[in-house]
Motif scaffolding. Structure first.
Motif, PDB file in Angstrom:
ATOM      1  N   LEU A   1       0.821  -1.209   0.000  1.00  0.00           N
ATOM      2  CA  LEU A   1       0.000   0.000   0.000  1.00  0.00           C
ATOM      3  C   LEU A   1       0.856   1.260   0.000  1.00  0.00           C
ATOM      4  O   LEU A   1       1.966   1.281   0.529  1.00  0.00           O
ATOM      5  CB  LEU A   1      -0.899   0.026   1.238  1.00  0.00           C
ATOM      6  N   ALA A   2       0.302   2.325  -0.611  1.00  0.00           N
ATOM      7  CA  ALA A   2       0.908   3.647  -0.484  1.00  0.00           C
ATOM      8  C   ALA A   2       0.763   4.090   0.977  1.00  0.00           C
ATOM      9  O   ALA A   2      -0.066   3.556   1.730  1.00  0.00           O
ATOM     10  CB  ALA A   2       0.225   4.638  -1.411  1.00  0.00           C
ATOM     11  N   GLU A   3       1.553   5.075   1.395  1.00  0.00           N
ATOM     12  CA  GLU A   3       1.584   5.456   2.802  1.00  0.00           C
ATOM     13  C   GLU A   3       0.209   5.887   3.314  1.00  0.00           C
ATOM     14  O   GLU A   3      -0.214   5.485   4.397  1.00  0.00           O
ATOM     15  CB  GLU A   3       2.597   6.581   3.028  1.00  0.00           C
ATOM     16  N   ARG A   4      -0.508   6.711   2.551  1.00  0.00           N
ATOM     17  CA  ARG A   4      -1.832   7.146   3.004  1.00  0.00           C
ATOM     18  C   ARG A   4      -2.789   5.961   3.076  1.00  0.00           C
ATOM     19  O   ARG A   4      -3.600   5.860   4.008  1.00  0.00           O
ATOM     20  CB  ARG A   4      -2.390   8.223   2.081  1.00  0.00           C
ATOM     21  N   GLU A   5      -2.726   5.047   2.110  1.00  0.00           N
ATOM     22  CA  GLU A   5      -3.569   3.860   2.136  1.00  0.00           C
ATOM     23  C   GLU A   5      -3.251   3.016   3.366  1.00  0.00           C
ATOM     24  O   GLU A   5      -4.161   2.478   4.010  1.00  0.00           O
ATOM     25  CB  GLU A   5      -3.353   3.034   0.869  1.00  0.00           C
ATOM     26  N   ARG A   6      -1.969   2.934   3.692  1.00  0.00           N
ATOM     27  CA  ARG A   6      -1.558   2.150   4.859  1.00  0.00           C
ATOM     28  C   ARG A   6      -2.138   2.763   6.136  1.00  0.00           C
ATOM     29  O   ARG A   6      -2.628   2.041   7.014  1.00  0.00           O
ATOM     30  CB  ARG A   6      -0.031   2.102   4.945  1.00  0.00           C
ATOM     31  N   GLN A   7      -2.108   4.089   6.240  1.00  0.00           N
ATOM     32  CA  GLN A   7      -2.677   4.743   7.414  1.00  0.00           C
ATOM     33  C   GLN A   7      -4.180   4.482   7.517  1.00  0.00           C
ATOM     34  O   GLN A   7      -4.714   4.245   8.605  1.00  0.00           O
ATOM     35  CB  GLN A   7      -2.398   6.247   7.369  1.00  0.00           C
ATOM     36  N   VAL A   8      -4.871   4.533   6.382  1.00  0.00           N
ATOM     37  CA  VAL A   8      -6.310   4.254   6.380  1.00  0.00           C
ATOM     38  C   VAL A   8      -6.563   2.803   6.795  1.00  0.00           C
ATOM     39  O   VAL A   8      -7.486   2.516   7.562  1.00  0.00           O
ATOM     40  CB  VAL A   8      -6.918   4.550   4.992  1.00  0.00           C
ATOM     41  N   ALA A   9      -5.720   1.885   6.318  1.00  0.00           N
ATOM     42  CA  ALA A   9      -5.857   0.479   6.705  1.00  0.00           C
ATOM     43  C   ALA A   9      -5.699   0.307   8.216  1.00  0.00           C
ATOM     44  O   ALA A   9      -6.446  -0.439   8.852  1.00  0.00           O
ATOM     45  CB  ALA A   9      -4.833  -0.376   5.965  1.00  0.00           C
ATOM     46  N   LEU A  10      -4.739   1.014   8.805  1.00  0.00           N
ATOM     47  CA  LEU A  10      -4.537   0.922  10.247  1.00  0.00           C
ATOM     48  C   LEU A  10      -5.733   1.494  11.011  1.00  0.00           C
ATOM     49  O   LEU A  10      -6.107   0.974  12.069  1.00  0.00           O
ATOM     50  CB  LEU A  10      -3.253   1.659  10.649  1.00  0.00           C
ATOM     51  N   GLU A  11      -6.337   2.537  10.465  1.00  0.00           N
ATOM     52  CA  GLU A  11      -7.534   3.105  11.099  1.00  0.00           C
ATOM     53  C   GLU A  11      -8.685   2.093  11.043  1.00  0.00           C
ATOM     54  O   GLU A  11      -9.448   1.948  12.005  1.00  0.00           O
ATOM     55  CB  GLU A  11      -7.950   4.397  10.382  1.00  0.00           C
ATOM     56  N   ILE A  12      -8.808   1.393   9.919  1.00  0.00           N
ATOM     57  CA  ILE A  12      -9.829   0.351   9.802  1.00  0.00           C
ATOM     58  C   ILE A  12      -9.573  -0.733  10.850  1.00  0.00           C
ATOM     59  O   ILE A  12     -10.492  -1.244  11.489  1.00  0.00           O
ATOM     60  CB  ILE A  12      -9.830  -0.255   8.385  1.00  0.00           C
ATOM     61  N   GLY A  13      -8.287  -1.068  11.025  1.00  0.00           N
ATOM     62  CA  GLY A  13      -7.919  -2.060  12.025  1.00  0.00           C
ATOM     63  C   GLY A  13      -8.302  -1.651  13.430  1.00  0.00           C
ATOM     64  O   GLY A  13      -8.531  -2.500  14.293  1.00  0.00           O
ATOM     65  N   ALA A  14      -8.384  -0.357  13.672  1.00  0.00           N
ATOM     66  CA  ALA A  14      -8.791   0.151  14.985  1.00  0.00           C
ATOM     67  C   ALA A  14     -10.305   0.217  15.130  1.00  0.00           C
ATOM     68  O   ALA A  14     -10.820   0.670  16.159  1.00  0.00           O
ATOM     69  CB  ALA A  14      -8.181   1.531  15.221  1.00  0.00           C
ATOM     70  N   GLY A  15     -11.024  -0.204  14.083  1.00  0.00           N
ATOM     71  CA  GLY A  15     -12.481  -0.246  14.151  1.00  0.00           C
ATOM     72  C   GLY A  15     -13.167   1.073  13.867  1.00  0.00           C
ATOM     73  O   GLY A  15     -14.340   1.256  14.217  1.00  0.00           O
ATOM     74  N   ARG A  16     -12.473   2.011  13.201  1.00  0.00           N
ATOM     75  CA  ARG A  16     -13.054   3.334  12.961  1.00  0.00           C
ATOM     76  C   ARG A  16     -13.863   3.375  11.667  1.00  0.00           C
ATOM     77  O   ARG A  16     -13.532   2.712  10.691  1.00  0.00           O
ATOM     78  CB  ARG A  16     -11.955   4.390  12.940  1.00  0.00           C
ATOM     79  N   SER A  17     -14.911   4.171  11.685  1.00  0.00           N
ATOM     80  CA  SER A  17     -15.764   4.352  10.511  1.00  0.00           C
ATOM     81  C   SER A  17     -15.078   5.275   9.510  1.00  0.00           C
ATOM     82  O   SER A  17     -14.077   5.940   9.827  1.00  0.00           O
ATOM     83  CB  SER A  17     -17.099   4.972  10.925  1.00  0.00           C
TER      84      SER A  17
END
Length: 222
Positions: free
Chosen positions: A159-175
């Motif tokens: 993943l690109a860096e921004r995509e990776r950050q979004v993936a980590l946010e998804i992992g935290a259960g965020r909408s």
């Protein structure tokens, strides 16, 4: 999604199937198109009726719900699968989620919640609250953790860096809305990133993304 959500009910207990079907008949926008008693019959009925959502029991004789879910989710245009269980967190549910199930419901879910969950699944949204998601990933077996973590981190490295950050946010259960606020980007941009993440990682839904992030043992920035 069509106005009417077409549903296949799969359970080896005829009484359970009858009860679920009767509950769903009260919803004007939900149609039970067929019932199956095991996984093999479910696959055949998906071919015949093309349901939008399959309510899938896990423990059945013959082909179980896990194998059926994995088979169905490999189809070119798969239905959404919602796992039916009497347990709120176990290894069987995790395997189904990894296979691409949209989420799970307890068999004693109230009728109104069942209908809402079916509509949600038909729209491609996970049938799983952040709290339940966190409870589930905490139950992942620890065997082979290091190997699994390394493999998960390699995949996230695509993943690109921004995509990776979004993936980590998804992992935290965020909408999506919470991710947009935390990452200071628009909601449409978040949706674009989520779509790119699913495509690049060859995943079906954000539940699988959350499990992958958990496997990698990574957290979003505070």
């Amino acid at each position: 999604m069509a106005d009417t959500v077409r549903v296949l009910v799969v359970d080896d207990d005829a009484v359970v199937r009858f009860g679920l079907t009767m509950m769903l008949r009260g919803a004007p926008d939900v149609e039970v198109v067929a019932e199956a008693g095991d996984g093999a019959e479910a696959i055949a009925l998906v071919e015949a009726h093309a349901p939008d959502v399959v309510l899938m029991d896990i423990r059945m004789p013959g082909m179980d719900g896990l194998t059926a879910t994995e088979t169905l989710r490999r189809r070119p245009d798969p239905p959404q699968v919602v796992v039916l269980t009497t347990f709120d967190a176990d290894a069987h549910v995790l395997r189904a989620l990894r296979a691409g199930a949209a989420g799970f419901l307890l068999k004693d879910t109230p009728p109104e919640e069942l209908v809402v969950a079916i509509r949600q699944a038909a729209e491609g949204r996970p049938v799983l609250s952040p709290e339940v998601m966190r409870r589930l990933i905490d139950r992942v077996a620890e065997g082979g953790h290091d190997t699994r973590a390394q493999a998960a981190r390699r995949r996230l490295g695509l993943l690109a860096e921004r995509e990776r950050q979004v993936a980590l946010e998804i992992g935290a259960g965020r909408s999506n809305a919470e991710i947009a606020a935390r990452q200071h980007i628009g909601l449409a941009t978040v949706k674009t990133h989520v779509s790119a993440i699913l495509t690049k990682l060859d995943l079906n839904n954000r539940v699988q993304v959350a499990l992958l992030v958990h496997d990698a043992d990574l957290d979003a920035d505070p």
